[in-house]
Enzyme design. Structure first.
Site, PDB file in Angstrom:
ATOM      1  N   LEU A 131     -11.222  15.289  23.341  1.00 43.79           N
ATOM      2  CA  LEU A 131     -12.329  16.493  22.997  1.00 43.79           C
ATOM      3  C   LEU A 131     -12.923  16.894  23.777  1.00 43.79           C
ATOM      4  O   LEU A 131     -13.454  16.170  25.533  1.00 43.79           O
ATOM      5  CB  LEU A 131     -12.679  15.302  22.118  1.00 43.79           C
ATOM      6  CG  LEU A 131     -12.167  14.885  20.968  1.00 43.79           C
ATOM      7  CD1 LEU A 131     -13.310  13.722  20.019  1.00 43.79           C
ATOM      8  CD2 LEU A 131     -11.305  15.337  20.648  1.00 43.79           C
ATOM      9  N   GLY A 170     -10.943   9.540  27.782  1.00 40.77           N
ATOM     10  CA  GLY A 170     -12.877  10.743  28.087  1.00 40.77           C
ATOM     11  C   GLY A 170     -13.676  10.680  26.938  1.00 40.77           C
ATOM     12  O   GLY A 170     -13.911  11.296  26.069  1.00 40.77           O
ATOM     13  N   ASP A 172     -13.085  17.947  31.307  1.00 41.33           N
ATOM     14  CA  ASP A 172     -13.100  19.231  32.201  1.00 41.33           C
ATOM     15  C   ASP A 172     -12.381  19.750  32.559  1.00 41.33           C
ATOM     16  O   ASP A 172     -11.365  19.988  32.608  1.00 41.33           O
ATOM     17  CB  ASP A 172     -13.784  17.852  33.582  1.00 41.33           C
ATOM     18  CG  ASP A 172     -14.737  17.662  33.753  1.00 41.33           C
ATOM     19  OD1 ASP A 172     -14.692  16.166  34.619  1.00 41.33           O
ATOM     20  OD2 ASP A 172     -15.399  18.055  33.073  1.00 41.33           O
ATOM     21  N   GLU A 224     -12.601   5.228  29.807  1.00 42.07           N
ATOM     22  CA  GLU A 224     -13.544   6.359  30.131  1.00 42.07           C
ATOM     23  C   GLU A 224     -14.000   5.353  31.908  1.00 42.07           C
ATOM     24  O   GLU A 224     -13.332   4.630  32.170  1.00 42.07           O
ATOM     25  CB  GLU A 224     -14.978   5.839  29.313  1.00 42.07           C
ATOM     26  CG  GLU A 224     -16.139   6.802  29.660  1.00 42.07           C
ATOM     27  CD  GLU A 224     -16.326   8.596  30.357  1.00 42.07           C
ATOM     28  OE1 GLU A 224     -15.539   9.110  29.255  1.00 42.07           O
ATOM     29  OE2 GLU A 224     -16.724   9.030  31.083  1.00 42.07           O
ATOM     30  N   ASN A 266      -8.840   4.705  35.438  1.00 44.52           N
ATOM     31  CA  ASN A 266      -9.014   5.803  35.053  1.00 44.52           C
ATOM     32  C   ASN A 266      -7.451   6.057  34.485  1.00 44.52           C
ATOM     33  O   ASN A 266      -6.095   5.692  34.925  1.00 44.52           O
ATOM     34  CB  ASN A 266      -8.525   5.401  36.723  1.00 44.52           C
ATOM     35  CG  ASN A 266      -8.214   7.329  37.386  1.00 44.52           C
ATOM     36  OD1 ASN A 266      -7.712   8.075  36.423  1.00 44.52           O
ATOM     37  ND2 ASN A 266      -7.640   6.808  38.879  1.00 44.52           N
ATOM     38  N   ALA A 267      -7.306   6.753  33.920  1.00 43.53           N
ATOM     39  CA  ALA A 267      -6.937   6.874  32.373  1.00 43.53           C
ATOM     40  C   ALA A 267      -5.192   7.276  33.459  1.00 43.53           C
ATOM     41  O   ALA A 267      -4.605   7.216  32.659  1.00 43.53           O
ATOM     42  CB  ALA A 267      -7.118   7.728  31.667  1.00 43.53           C
ATOM     43  N   SER A 269     -19.342  14.464  18.138  1.00 36.24           N
ATOM     44  CA  SER A 269     -19.074  13.711  19.419  1.00 36.24           C
ATOM     45  C   SER A 269     -19.895  15.115  19.683  1.00 36.24           C
ATOM     46  O   SER A 269     -20.668  15.739  19.474  1.00 36.24           O
ATOM     47  CB  SER A 269     -18.104  14.509  20.504  1.00 36.24           C
ATOM     48  OG  SER A 269     -17.392  15.654  21.130  1.00 36.24           O
ATOM     49  N   GLU A 270     -21.020  14.212  21.366  1.00 35.75           N
ATOM     50  CA  GLU A 270     -22.141  14.818  21.723  1.00 35.75           C
ATOM     51  C   GLU A 270     -21.573  16.398  22.021  1.00 35.75           C
ATOM     52  O   GLU A 270     -22.181  17.580  21.748  1.00 35.75           O
ATOM     53  CB  GLU A 270     -22.686  14.292  23.018  1.00 35.75           C
ATOM     54  CG  GLU A 270     -23.754  13.455  22.488  1.00 35.75           C
ATOM     55  CD  GLU A 270     -24.623  12.841  23.460  1.00 35.75           C
ATOM     56  OE1 GLU A 270     -25.413  12.395  23.726  1.00 35.75           O
ATOM     57  OE2 GLU A 270     -24.369  13.514  24.598  1.00 35.75           O
TER      58      GLU A 270
END
EC number: 2.1.1.33
Lengths: 406, 276
Positions: free
Chosen positions: B177, B101, B180, B124, B157-158, B255-256
């Protein structure tokens, strides 16, 4: 489906359990006598025996399962939450069961009886104090539906197969510790067979787009050999899934494979170099019309039991000493035996209207039919009485309202 | 009198200004395309970085549905060709760090500076976000030679495809990090950390490897910490290890999502565990 759902053998004694829809029969095939028969509300999905022969369990299609004693008395019954039980295995040392749901597999003890919930447990289930693991304890989880699950001969590994072409080999009893992933199929894994005397190899069969059989090396997760039915652009077996695989217990070099909607089982041999060879395509005499093979399993005496989808027939093919008399196979196969359950089931299956209702032989006698005929007249009278009662109640309501207003 | 204007006149003026801005933007994009064509093969000229505004995508995707991208990878991890992602990779080397992710790649660019000898990959599931990270990496590799050769991004898709990528006991660090939270009851299956998936993460990690998790939602934090404590193969880091590890400051600031949390003034909850 009217034919036989499951054929399961016991390891110590010559006992077999057969399921025909809602009914279950346990036979002793050395003396051809019936030991016990059960009947349930819903159709049967899975049967399992214990290795010692002391326990016996049944799973139905309404998410319920039962556990019985060696005298076939009920000891435990419970229901799952997400889906029907897929495979049932008994724990070798403890008194518990490993059951697979759609995606998860649980470990459920059947030693103690279910007690009523105390007040403390009810408080725990309230919204504020939800525990992390709801319900039974999950041992293992996939992200797609589990098709096969089984344990090896030494009870060292626990193997599960998936729709997403994944085979997971995990240690036992520490199932959270994965040993190896076996990857090689290009479509879902539909069948699996475990070697009866060694824990170094096992077989799996692929699905629609991958009609092939793979022989695995358990320690590494690598492929010993792969046999493809569609080699050299041979479209005879195009898009057919491998339904069943089973080893011969007396001489595990030989095994049998069955494809969906193909009338002939295939006989294979494993070399000393661990390569698969096709020996023979077996033709069954007197194959019933418009029918397909559903299950095929090997006996403890290395006889092959075959069941069909629409007829209540079970064919038993007797195989000789394998290495000596392979040339005379055809003569031996002509001496096959048939178990025909049709005469017992005609009265029950073709006269039954509602397949979810309980059945007793007395309900189909002539005397009861006359009583049912009388009941029909009584039904009309009962309806009339009920209507009259309803009208009277409404009159009383109106009178009370009028009296209260006054 | 010119200062006092009616509402209609103000609206008209704003509309005219917008049209003028659009024309200006169109001219600029045409100029940029011409410049990019010139600088594609020119090592002396520098490329421009991609803009985040053009690569936004909705956050929630169902990880349990079977998609075409699950079947694109090779079946066995030994057959995977890593040279498409790391052009200077040699035979005996393998991937060490995994960011599941990764989002817009804030952590990856910091990892390439801190650990120049280790390879790291970002996984991702969203297509646009992954293509943004790939473009940014290619631009940086072109502008500054010899750097950023040990990171890359992959769209998978992990939850389904990890066994097709990695081998037993390969990774040494895994990052989760700000995942969801998935508050609803029927979406608990979509959470990235659960009792069933922890067995797979433990299979891919070396003994002594570390899992890093961070969120700003307390419910998720208690869920993840509880599951990691109940799993018998993971133990929590001691206080000394929390202080001595340089990555813990990096996680909460780079990260963002972390920068967004700081703007809004939220609290961050850490949970880092070690594999036995």
């Amino acid at each position: 489906m009217l034919g036989c759902n499951q054929i399961v053998f016991q390891k110590n004694r010559p006992v077999v359990a057969l399921s025909f829809g809602n009914q279950l029969r346990v036979l002793d095939y050395s003396t051809n006598k019936e030991i016990k028969s059960f009947e349930y509300d819903n159709s049967i999905s899975q049967i399992a025996f214990d290795d010692d022969g002391k326990n016996f369990s049944v799973g139905l299609h309404n998410k319920k399962f039962f556990v019985y004693d060696h005298n076939f008395e009920l000891t435990y019954s419970d229901s799952l939450k997400r889906g029907n039980p897929g495979s049932i295995i008994f724990h070798p040392t403890e008194k518990s069961i490993l059951i697979t749901d759609n995606i998860y597999s649980y470990k459920i003890p059947f030693d103690k009886k279910k007690e009523k919930e105390t007040e403390n447990e009810k408080e725990k289930k309230s919204k504020k104090n939800k525990p992390i693991l709801n319900g039974h304890k999950t041992e293992l989880g996939h992200t797609s539906i589990i098709t096969q699950a089984d344990m090896t001969y030494d009870k060292i590994f626990y193997i599960t197969c998936d729709i997403a072409r994944r085979i997971r080999v995990s240690n036992f009893p520490e199932i959270y510790d994965i040993h190896v992933f076996c990857l090689g199929h290009t479509d879902s894994v539909t069948s699996m067979a475990i070697h009866p005397s060694s824990s170094e190899q096992f077989l799996t069969g692929g699905g629609l787009n991958d009609t092939s059989i793979i022989l695995w090396n358990l320690q590494n997760g690598e492929i010993h050999d792969q046999y493809k039915f569609n080699e050299n652009n041979n479209e005879q077996y195009h898009k057919k899934a491998v339904l069943e695989l089973s080893y011969c217990p007396k001489d595990p070099k030989f095994f049998i494979a069955i494809l969906k909607s193909v009338h002939t089982p295939f006989l294979f041999q494993i070399n000393s170099n661990k390569k698969i060879e096709l020996l023979k395509v077996i033709n069954i005499t007197d194959f019933p019309e418009e029918d397909e093979i559903y299950k095929a399993r090997f006996d403890q005496n290395s006889n092959l039991w075959i069941s069909f989808q629409k007829t209540q027939l079970i064919k038993i093919l007797k195989f000789p000493n394998w290495e000596e008399n392979l040339s005379d196979l055809e003569n031996y196969l002509k001496k096959s035996i048939e178990y025909n359950f049709e005469q017992d089931f005609v009265n029950r299956y073709f006269k039954r209207e509602n397949r979810f209702s309980q059945v007793t032989l007395s309900s189909y006698n002539e005397e009861d039919n006359q009583k049912n005929g009388n009941d029909n007249n009584n039904k009309k009278e009962r309806k009339k009485n009920s209507k009259q009662k309803w009208k009277e109640k409404q009159r009383q309501k109106k009178e009370r309202k009028n009296n209260s207003k006054k | 009198m010119s200062s006092s204007k009616t509402n209609q006149e103000e609206i008209k003026e704003k509309g005219v200004e917008k049209e003028q801005e659009k024309n200006v933007i169109e001219e600029e994009t045409e100029k940029e395309k011409e410049i990019q064509k010139e600088t594609e093969n020119d090592p002396n000229k520098k490329k421009k970085m991609p803009k985040i505004n053009l690569f936004r995508q909705k956050a929630h995707m169902n990880p349990l549905s079977l998609r075409q991208m699950d079947f694109n990878l090779s079946i066995r991890p030994q057959d995977m060709n890593w040279k498409e992602y790391y052009p200077n990779m040699e035979k005996g080397e393998h991937v060490d760090f995994a960011d599941i992710g990764c989002g817009y790649g804030g952590l990856l660019f910091k990892l390439s500076e801190m650990f120049p000898n280790n390879y790291s990959i970002g996984l991702e599931i969203r297509g646009k976000v992954c293509s943004f990270v790939k473009e940014k990496i290619s631009v940086l590799r072109h502008n500054e030679k010899g750097k950023y050769l040990n990171i890359s991004a992959l769209q998978t898709n992990a939850m389904r495809t990890l066994p097709h990528l990695f081998v037993k006991r390969q990774l040494s660090k895994i990052f989760f990090l700000f995942p969801d939270p998935e508050f609803k009851k029927r979406k608990i299956k979509w959470r990235i950390i659960s009792q069933e998936l922890l067995a797979e993460y433990a299979y891919f990690m070396k003994s002594g490897g570390i899992i890093y998790t961070i969120t700003d939602v307390y419910k998720l934090h208690s869920w993840m910490k509880g599951h990691l404590e109940q799993h018998p193969l993971f133990t929590e880091l001691t206080k000394e290890e929390y202080q001595n590890d340089p990555l813990i400051n990096v996680i909460s600031t780079e990260s963002e999502e972390a920068k967004r949390v700081e703007k809004n003034g939220g609290t961050k909850f850490l949970a880092c565990f070690k594999r036995k």
